[in-house]
Design an enzyme around this catalytic site. Structure first.
Site, PDB file in Angstrom:
ATOM      1  CG  HIS A 142      -9.438  -0.489  -1.438  1.00  0.00           C
ATOM      2  ND1 HIS A 142      -8.737  -0.209  -0.277  1.00  0.00           N
ATOM      3  CD2 HIS A 142     -10.749  -0.338  -1.127  1.00  0.00           C
ATOM      4  CE1 HIS A 142      -9.587   0.089   0.695  1.00  0.00           C
ATOM      5  NE2 HIS A 142     -10.805   0.023   0.211  1.00  0.00           N
TER       6      HIS A 142
ATOM      7  CG  HIS B  67     -12.907   4.165   6.046  1.00  0.00           C
ATOM      8  ND1 HIS B  67     -12.308   4.650   4.888  1.00  0.00           N
ATOM      9  CD2 HIS B  67     -13.348   2.916   5.726  1.00  0.00           C
ATOM     10  CE1 HIS B  67     -12.401   3.749   3.929  1.00  0.00           C
ATOM     11  NE2 HIS B  67     -13.020   2.688   4.402  1.00  0.00           N
TER      12      HIS B  67
END
Length: 468
Positions: free
Chosen positions: A209, A386
């Site tokens: 990620h 985000h």
């Protein structure tokens, strides 16, 4: 006869999985949940476990990482003696987990949203002289990807070496034509755990990620922003995507470069250069101390969870957190509640709009208990928020890729930059307060009156929170 054979095979597989859970299950609650799923959902429970429940420590990447660490000199724990000041315990924890000490003399630039971030990234890439390292969870076809491809072509013609890693699942939509174009230009590009049916069960649940760009080992970027046009054009369903990134010019950039190089070894078993244990800062009164914390499912301890836990516990006046996926462990729940009940100003800023309904239900399922303990919660209404930010006491802040959920702490490869600088912390604090002013603050008295169907959805989401 065939029925008996199949039943026998099913029983053997079930028993082997049960034994594996009993031997290697790290959390009793999660182990019990998997055992219940296996016995309550015949066949389906086993499939779910194979997809989502297996411990990465027994898989191939673990052995690769062990081989890599054998090439590293032993960490110099004498460096810990040089750590000084009120953050000595935090610095020591982060060093013991990731082996990156705090380093000073960095120039830092906070980058908010897509345009500002990509302007800075392309500016740095244009000035590359020797090498570009680029690594993203999501890399999508579009204008940004095409612009990067054109830049790569120019830099390669000038002798710049370009290496790229993309996640096999996060970047699943990246076209083969685009990748072929990069390879034809001589960009060295690899997928991290590519999607293959032969390795479907062993790799689906463990993703990289991280978002890292390093230019010539001296200038680096990390944060929450991926290579996707939605950061510039918005999303048809969610609207504008809001996110944070950081540009680091200085010694800490080489630490991010080392994180990239370790991942490069995992994807192609090439050691780019002899790895060395970084030397810590010699001056801890510097206003530009940065410490890199990396973590993954093959580590001994959940480095990023311990990072957030420790920052929250260390807060004296306030701790402000911006994150789209706050699905905390029991340890983090207690840390947040304890801080709030102790008089620390604890605030959470979460996107009102969500990119996944089940995840949204799970996030909201914790709101009632948070509000009851005095934690302030704000819902950001404009598009999708985000960012992954934590800032505390005008003194310490974190910006990076890790969410506040089990997936980031136990299943993903993540990286955060910890900044020990008053000015940077105040900048993040001001931005948080500005966004909070434009957001809707939840009230405990009002929230507990929400419809029962909403509570039911949240309960459903909470059950699946360990798997999200």
């Amino acid at each position: 006869m065939w029925t008996s054979i199949l039943l026998g095979i099913y029983i053997l597989i079930t028993l082997s999985i049960v034994i594996a859970i009993l031997l290697h299950g790290a959390k009793p609650s999660k182990s019990l949940a998997w055992l219940l799923a296996i016995f309550a959902i015949p066949v389906g429970g086993i499939i779910l476990y194979l997809l989502l429940g297996r411990n990465r420590r027994k898989n191939k990447l673990v052995q690769l990482k062990r081989n890599l660490f054998k090439r590293l000199p032993n960490p110099d724990y004498n460096q810990v003696n040089a750590f000084d000041g009120k953050f000595r315990k935090l610095m020591t924890l982060f060093y013991n987990n990731s082996h990156f000490p705090p380093v000073g003399n960095n120039s830092l630039q906070l980058l908010k949203d897509g345009k500002t971030t990509f302007d800075a990234i392309f500016g740095a890439l244009e000035r590359a002289k020797k090498e570009i390292h680029i690594q993203y969870y999501i890399f999508e076809d579009g204008e940004l990807a095409n612009k990067l491809q054109e830049l790569f072509k120019r830099k390669l013609s000038k002798g710049v070496k370009i290496r790229m890693i993309y996640d096999g699942i996060g970047s699943f939509s990246l076209s083969r034509n685009y990748l072929k174009g990069l390879e034809n230009m001589a960009v060295e590009v690899y997928s991290f755990l590519p999607f293959k049916f032969g390795r479907f069960f062993s790799s689906l649940n463990y993703r990289n990620h991280r978002k890292i760009i390093v230019v010539d080992g001296k200038i680096a970027f990390t944060g929450g922003i991926n290579i996707s046009d939605k950061y510039l054009k918005g999303d048809p369903g969610l609207g504008k995507w809001h996110d944070m990134h950081i540009k680091i010019d200085g010694p800490a950039a080489s630490h991010l470069n080392q994180v990239f190089m370790m991942d490069w070894y995992l994807v192609c078993q090439e050691l780019l250069q002899p790895l060395e244990n970084p030397v810590c800062a010699t001056q801890f009164t510097s206003d530009s101390l940065v410490q890199i914390v990396s973590g993954g499912p093959d580590d001994d301890f959940p480095a990023l969870e311990q990072t957030y836990f420790s920052i929250i516990n260390s807060a004296k006046k306030y701790v402000y957190i911006t994150n789209p996926y706050i699905i905390p462990s029991q340890a983090l729940i207690k840390a947040l509640q304890t801080a709030a009940l102790s008089g620390v100003d604890v605030r959470l800023l979460v996107s009102e709009n969500a990119d996944n309904r089940l995840v949204s239900w799970s996030v909201h399922s914790y709101f009632e208990t948070f509000l009851k303990s005095g934690i302030k919660i704000y819902l950001f209404p404009d598009g999708f928020l985000h960012s992954k930010i934590i800032v505390s006491d005008d003194a310490i802040s974190s910006i990076g890729t890790a969410n506040l959920d089990d997936r980031s702490f136990e299943q993903n490869y993540e990286v955060n930059a910890i900044i020990y600088e008053k000015g940077f912390a105040q900048l993040l604090k001001e931005d948080f307060l500005k966004d909070s002013t434009a957001s809707k603050r939840l009230s405990y008295e009002v929230y507990i009156q929400r419809p029962w169907i909403r509570k039911l959805k949240e309960g459903f989401g909470k059950i699946f929170s360990p798997l999200l």
